[in-house]
Design a protein around this motif. Structure first.
Motif, short mmCIF file in Angstrom:
data_model
loop_
_atom_site.label_atom_id
_atom_site.label_comp_id
_atom_site.label_asym_id
_atom_site.label_seq_id
_atom_site.Cartn_x
_atom_site.Cartn_y
_atom_site.Cartn_z
N LEU A 140 -12.83 12.05 16.16
CA LEU A 140 -12.85 12.62 15.01
C LEU A 140 -11.40 13.43 14.85
CD1 LEU A 140 -14.78 13.84 12.65
CD2 LEU A 140 -15.69 15.42 14.24
N SER A 141 -11.02 13.91 15.97
CA SER A 141 -9.82 14.75 15.71
C SER A 141 -8.52 13.67 15.58
CB SER A 141 -9.54 15.52 17.09
OG SER A 141 -9.18 14.84 18.20
N LEU A 142 -8.53 12.64 16.01
CA LEU A 142 -7.10 11.80 15.77
C LEU A 142 -7.54 11.05 14.34
CD1 LEU A 142 -7.12 10.40 19.40
CD2 LEU A 142 -5.32 11.98 18.50
N TYR A 143 -8.62 10.69 14.04
CA TYR A 143 -8.79 9.65 12.89
C TYR A 143 -9.60 10.39 11.57
CZ TYR A 143 -7.64 6.35 16.48
OH TYR A 143 -7.01 5.41 17.45
N PHE A 144 -9.73 11.63 11.77
CA PHE A 144 -10.50 12.37 10.56
C PHE A 144 -10.14 11.82 9.20
CE2 PHE A 144 -11.37 15.81 7.74
CZ PHE A 144 -12.64 16.07 7.91
N GLY A 145 -11.18 11.39 8.44
CA GLY A 145 -10.87 10.83 7.28
C GLY A 145 -10.08 9.50 6.95
N LEU A 146 -10.11 8.90 8.13
CA LEU A 146 -9.17 7.77 7.92
C LEU A 146 -9.86 6.52 7.38
CD1 LEU A 146 -6.13 7.95 8.73
CD2 LEU A 146 -6.52 6.70 10.98
N GLY A 147 -11.19 6.47 7.54
CA GLY A 147 -11.94 5.36 7.35
C GLY A 147 -11.70 4.77 5.76
N ASP A 148 -11.40 5.71 4.91
CA ASP A 148 -11.40 5.54 3.39
C ASP A 148 -9.91 5.13 2.95
OD1 ASP A 148 -12.69 5.34 0.97
OD2 ASP A 148 -11.91 7.48 0.31
N GLU A 149 -9.11 5.21 4.03
CA GLU A 149 -7.63 4.88 3.43
C GLU A 149 -7.40 3.40 3.42
OE1 GLU A 149 -5.67 7.31 2.60
OE2 GLU A 149 -7.22 8.90 2.98
N THR A 150 -6.53 2.86 2.41
CA THR A 150 -5.92 1.57 2.21
C THR A 150 -4.58 1.51 2.58
OG1 THR A 150 -5.51 2.13 -0.09
CG2 THR A 150 -7.78 1.28 0.23
N ASP A 151 -4.01 2.44 3.15
CA ASP A 151 -2.73 2.31 3.68
C ASP A 151 -2.82 1.25 5.07
OD1 ASP A 151 -0.67 3.61 5.95
OD2 ASP A 151 0.07 3.26 4.03
N ILE A 152 -1.89 0.57 4.71
CA ILE A 152 -1.87 -0.44 6.24
C ILE A 152 -1.89 -0.18 7.37
CG2 ILE A 152 -0.41 -2.48 7.13
CD1 ILE A 152 0.62 -3.23 4.29
N GLN A 153 -0.92 0.99 7.78
CA GLN A 153 -1.21 1.67 8.96
C GLN A 153 -2.46 2.41 9.11
OE1 GLN A 153 2.36 4.41 8.77
NE2 GLN A 153 3.67 2.70 9.65
N ASP A 154 -2.93 3.08 8.01
CA ASP A 154 -4.22 3.55 8.55
C ASP A 154 -5.59 2.42 8.65
OD1 ASP A 154 -3.55 6.07 8.09
OD2 ASP A 154 -3.61 6.02 5.87
N VAL B 226 -6.48 -5.61 -0.37
CA VAL B 226 -5.02 -5.10 0.35
C VAL B 226 -4.69 -5.90 1.07
CG1 VAL B 226 -4.25 -3.27 1.59
CG2 VAL B 226 -6.13 -2.70 0.07
N ARG B 227 -3.30 -6.28 0.86
CA ARG B 227 -2.64 -7.30 1.84
C ARG B 227 -2.05 -6.44 2.69
NH1 ARG B 227 -6.26 -9.74 -0.34
NH2 ARG B 227 -6.03 -11.61 -1.89
N ILE B 228 -2.02 -7.19 4.19
CA ILE B 228 -1.28 -6.40 5.03
C ILE B 228 0.05 -7.21 5.59
CG2 ILE B 228 -3.12 -4.72 5.77
CD1 ILE B 228 -3.78 -6.60 8.15
N PHE B 229 -0.48 -8.27 6.07
CA PHE B 229 0.61 -9.31 6.74
C PHE B 229 0.72 -10.58 6.06
CE2 PHE B 229 -0.81 -6.71 10.26
CZ PHE B 229 0.36 -5.61 10.28
N ASN B 230 1.75 -11.05 5.46
CA ASN B 230 2.05 -12.28 4.95
C ASN B 230 1.14 -12.59 3.75
OD1 ASN B 230 4.32 -13.02 6.47
ND2 ASN B 230 2.60 -13.56 8.17
N GLY B 231 0.64 -11.55 3.17
CA GLY B 231 -0.18 -11.69 1.96
C GLY B 231 -1.77 -11.84 2.45
N GLU B 232 -2.06 -11.75 3.61
CA GLU B 232 -3.30 -11.74 4.07
C GLU B 232 -4.21 -10.38 4.31
OE1 GLU B 232 -3.39 -15.49 7.29
OE2 GLU B 232 -2.67 -13.46 8.00
N THR B 233 -5.51 -10.28 3.93
CA THR B 233 -6.16 -9.31 4.23
C THR B 233 -6.46 -9.07 5.62
OG1 THR B 233 -8.25 -10.41 4.34
CG2 THR B 233 -7.56 -9.84 2.14
N ILE B 234 -7.02 -7.89 6.03
CA ILE B 234 -7.00 -7.52 7.25
C ILE B 234 -8.02 -8.41 8.17
CG2 ILE B 234 -8.70 -5.78 7.25
CD1 ILE B 234 -7.19 -4.10 9.42
N LEU B 235 -9.11 -8.80 7.46
CA LEU B 235 -9.80 -9.71 8.07
C LEU B 235 -9.31 -10.90 8.03
CD1 LEU B 235 -13.21 -8.63 6.20
CD2 LEU B 235 -12.53 -8.25 8.50
N ASP B 236 -8.66 -11.60 7.21
CA ASP B 236 -7.73 -12.91 7.18
C ASP B 236 -6.78 -12.97 8.49
OD1 ASP B 236 -9.05 -13.60 5.05
OD2 ASP B 236 -7.45 -13.17 3.63
N PHE B 237 -6.33 -11.85 8.57
CA PHE B 237 -5.29 -11.60 9.97
C PHE B 237 -5.95 -12.00 11.26
CE2 PHE B 237 -3.05 -9.04 13.15
CZ PHE B 237 -1.65 -9.56 12.90
#
Length: 447
Positions: free
Chosen positions: A213-227, A395-406
């Protein structure tokens, strides 16, 4: 101790006990007496109130205690070949005179020496020797015939019934439900009140939920690639924590094993009854610990998807880790070996779970093992629950793929939450079956 045994007998159990030098009170607690002399039965029947049924049997053969005699001492003296005299015994002076009149036989005498020794003992102890054939009297008695008929009837009754127990295990008269309820009543309830039992099961869930909770607070709603990548890593380690945390369950079975062996041999329950009771004991408390962890993480991190899917997958993974711990604990001889083997296996599975190396890139010769790693399926299910929605599909993260595709979760078997849940449940059942078989057929005690 005898009073406790009598209480057990009143609950419907059969208690058979050998007892040495009982007090009169302890002796009167027994319902029946099986009396042996020189390995032969001389009485088997009820004791009766104040042992009068047993005394009455011997009285019919001409032997009865004097007023004031201890029934226990009288019985021991009687079957040892001497009958205690009453209160009218000669005084010490007469006994001394009798002793002085006896001559000690030579060492090389046989029958004569026995007779003289008996006379010497009689004079010394104020008793008279008896050569009565108690075994012959019992064998020809109506009591012996009644007992033989009763035993034959019981044997016939049991032979007529189909076997209801594994011949490798002791005879168990109680049902599985009765055995489970008894274990819950006397052992599980104690465990639930013990800090040593609850602490390892709840403590790590609280610790890691607060850390995440202290490390990832509120991160689940973010669409940033790193998040998104951080969320995927967090979900993977949630699953891995359940694998490593299963080590806290190995002592529950390893340290309990000697008691289990003894109680199973005594016919209190079968291996299946014990294993199911242990599983249910952990399943109940896992429900509470899963709620503590998942509520904190799901809402604190603002994770997406269904909370019901999230907690169900988490709970199923926790129970899979528990039965895996039981399997290893029942298969290896010591707690140290179990605590070394379990994290080794979990670490190997982490390499094949799909996070450190994606499924498509696992070498062909190792792909079969990837399908056997239990960490793969809950992580895939959690990933699909989190990212398989319109918000992340664009949201495309690597080579035009979604995170599930990756991560190779875009099609086929790996694209279904419930297929992954089904395989995880099948692995849990498989581990549980192997654990039960190991507990039943592998013994680590010295016999």
């Amino acid at each position: 101790v005898v009073v406790l045994m009598k209480a057990l007998a009143r609950e419907g159990r059969t208690v058979v006990a050998t007892i040495h030098s009982p007090t009169a009170f302890a002796f009167r607690q027994f319902d029946e007496l099986f009396l042996l002399s020189s390995g032969q039965t001389i009485y088997y029947g009820p004791l009766g109130v104040s042992s009068m049924a047993m005394v009455g049997y011997f009285k019919n053969h001409g032997f009865s205690p004097k007023p004031g005699d201890s029934i226990v001492e009288w019985m021991v003296e009687l079957i040892s070949g001497r009958e205690i005299k009453g209160k009218d015994v000669k005084d010490d002076k007469d006994d001394t005179k009798a002793l002085g009149s006896l001559s000690i036989p030579p060492k090389n005498s046989s029958v004569a020496s026995v007779a003289e020794d008996n006379k010497l003992m009689e004079a010394a102890e104020g008793g008279k020797s008896t050569n009565f054939d108690f075994h012959g009297a019992y064998s020809s008695s109506q009591l012996a015939k009644d007992n033989a008929a009763r035993v034959a009837g019981l044997v016939g009754t049991f032979e007529a019934k189909p076997p209801t127990f594994d011949p490798r295990e002791a005879v168990v008269s109680n049902s599985m439900l009765h055995g489970i309820l008894t274990i819950f009543r006397y052992r599980t309830s104690t465990h639930y009140m013990s800090g040593e039992f609850i602490g390892p099961r709840l403590g790590d869930k609280v610790l890691f939920s607060l850390l995440i909770l202290s490390l990832y607070f509120g991160l689940g709603d973010e669409t940033d690639i790193q998040d998104m990548q951080s969320t995927a890593a967090m979900l993977y380690f949630v699953v891995a924590i359940l694998g490593y945390g299963a080590a806290s369950f190995t002592p529950s079975l390893t340290l309990d094993r000697p008691l289990f062996y003894r109680e199973r041999s005594d016919g209190l329950y079968t291996t299946a009854t014990y294993f199911v009771a242990k599983f249910l004991e952990e399943a109940i408390i896992a429900t509470f610990t899963s709620l503590v962890f998942t509520i904190t993480i799901f809402w604190g991190l603002d994770l997406q998807g269904s909370f019901g899917v999230f907690i169900f997958v988490y709970y199923l993974t926790a129970m899979t880790g528990i039965v895996l711990a039981y399997l290893i604990a029942s298969a290896v001889p010591t707690l140290e070996a179990a605590n070394a083997l379990l994290p080794t296996y979990v670490t190997i599975c982490m390499f094949f779970g799909g996070f450190f190396i994606v499924f498509e890139k696992i070498p062909l010769g190792w792909q079969w093992f990837s399908w056997l790693c239990f960490l793969r399926y809950p992580w895939t299910a959690l990933m699909l629950n989190q990212f398989d929605n319109g918000k992340f599909n664009d949201v495309r993260i690597f080579n035009g793929e979604t995170i599930l595709d990756f991560y190779g979760m875009d099609s086929g078997f790996t694209s279904s939450i419930w297929l992954n849940v089904l395989v995880l449940a099948a692995l849990m059942a498989f581990f549980a079956m192997l654990g039960g078989l190991s507990l039943a057929f592998i013994r680590h005690d010295s016999r």
